[in-house]
Design a protein around this motif. Structure first.
Motif, PDB file in Angstrom:
ATOM      1  N   GLU A 166      19.509 -32.004 -17.239  1.00 47.57           N
ATOM      2  CA  GLU A 166      18.556 -31.954 -18.314  1.00 47.57           C
ATOM      3  C   GLU A 166      18.833 -33.290 -19.345  1.00 47.57           C
TER       4      GLU A 166
ATOM      5  N   TRP B  58      17.847 -36.066 -20.754  1.00 50.74           N
ATOM      6  CA  TRP B  58      16.696 -36.847 -21.028  1.00 50.74           C
ATOM      7  C   TRP B  58      17.072 -38.309 -21.362  1.00 50.74           C
TER       8      TRP B  58
ATOM      9  N   GLU C 241       8.143 -40.070 -17.881  1.00 47.73           N
ATOM     10  CA  GLU C 241       7.685 -38.587 -18.095  1.00 47.73           C
ATOM     11  C   GLU C 241       8.433 -37.310 -18.221  1.00 47.73           C
ATOM     12  N   GLN C 242       9.420 -37.496 -16.977  1.00 47.32           N
ATOM     13  CA  GLN C 242      10.453 -36.497 -17.143  1.00 47.32           C
ATOM     14  C   GLN C 242      11.169 -36.345 -18.311  1.00 47.32           C
TER      15      GLN C 242
ATOM     16  N   LEU D  36      10.127 -37.284 -21.235  1.00 48.90           N
ATOM     17  CA  LEU D  36       9.350 -36.618 -22.377  1.00 48.90           C
ATOM     18  C   LEU D  36       9.273 -35.247 -22.286  1.00 48.90           C
ATOM     19  N   THR D  37       9.337 -34.636 -21.349  1.00 47.09           N
ATOM     20  CA  THR D  37       9.236 -32.982 -21.137  1.00 47.09           C
ATOM     21  C   THR D  37      10.527 -32.349 -21.783  1.00 47.09           C
ATOM     22  N   LEU D  38      11.630 -33.132 -22.034  1.00 42.17           N
ATOM     23  CA  LEU D  38      12.851 -32.684 -22.487  1.00 42.17           C
ATOM     24  C   LEU D  38      13.450 -33.169 -23.899  1.00 42.17           C
TER      25      LEU D  38
ATOM     26  N   ARG E 240       6.945 -42.680 -25.353  1.00 43.27           N
ATOM     27  CA  ARG E 240       5.548 -42.930 -25.202  1.00 43.27           C
ATOM     28  C   ARG E 240       5.356 -44.342 -24.977  1.00 43.27           C
TER      29      ARG E 240
END
Length: 163
Positions: A74, A76, A100-101, A103-105, A115
């Motif tokens: 996890e 990030w 992208e991964q 960003l989810t965490l 971004r």
């Protein structure tokens, strides 16, 4: 490279959130987890990767960030840093996947930088609409907002057939 200042933002971005003033990394003491009897292999690998990244050894740095991610899936920040390595190695597809991964965490404070970097990777892939979407999500007043707006304008020109 076409992007003024982009690589500087990429390099500065991933380290900002990792270590504090009490971290032994600042003293250059964290050389090897075994030699220092460190149990946090994630942090050790991240710090090694950061040092290698700063030397321009992006493949070697990426290998360390991959270790950090294996140790803590996890993480990030390590994903962000690995994405930066891929970006420097001109592998925008892999960079975009890592961003992208991450960003989810990620913490909310990191989202504008992520971004922006994702937008750059998407731009490099010729995915201008997706890049524009990411650049538009960078808040006005953020330190990368000006660069994001410049890149947004370039992406719009490319999208509409300009250079």
């Amino acid at each position: 490279r076409e992007w003024n200042g982009v690589s500087t933002v990429r390099r500065a971005g991933h380290r900002l959130f990792r270590c504090g003033p009490k971290c032994r990394c600042f003293d250059g003491l964290l050389l090897d987890w075994q030699a220092n009897k460190m149990q946090d292999r994630n942090h050790t690998a991240y710090c090694k990767g950061d040092r290698l990244f700063k030397k321009g050894q992006w493949e070697e740095a990426g290998a360390q960030f991959e270790i950090a991610i294996r140790e803590r899936p996890e993480d990030w920040q390590a994903m962000w840093a690995l994405g930066n390595c891929h970006a420097e190695l001109k592998k925008p597809r892999k960079a975009a996947q890592e961003f992208e991964q991450a960003l989810t965490l990620a913490d909310n404070d990191a989202l504008p930088n992520l971004r922006f970097n994702l937008g750059n990777a998407l731009f490099d892939l010729g995915r201008y609409e997706a890049a524009i979407e990411q650049y538009r999500l960078v808040p006005k007043g953020h330190h990368v907002a000006r660069a994001a707006n410049n890149n947004l304008a370039r992406a719009e020109r490319r999208l509409h057939g300009g250079a």
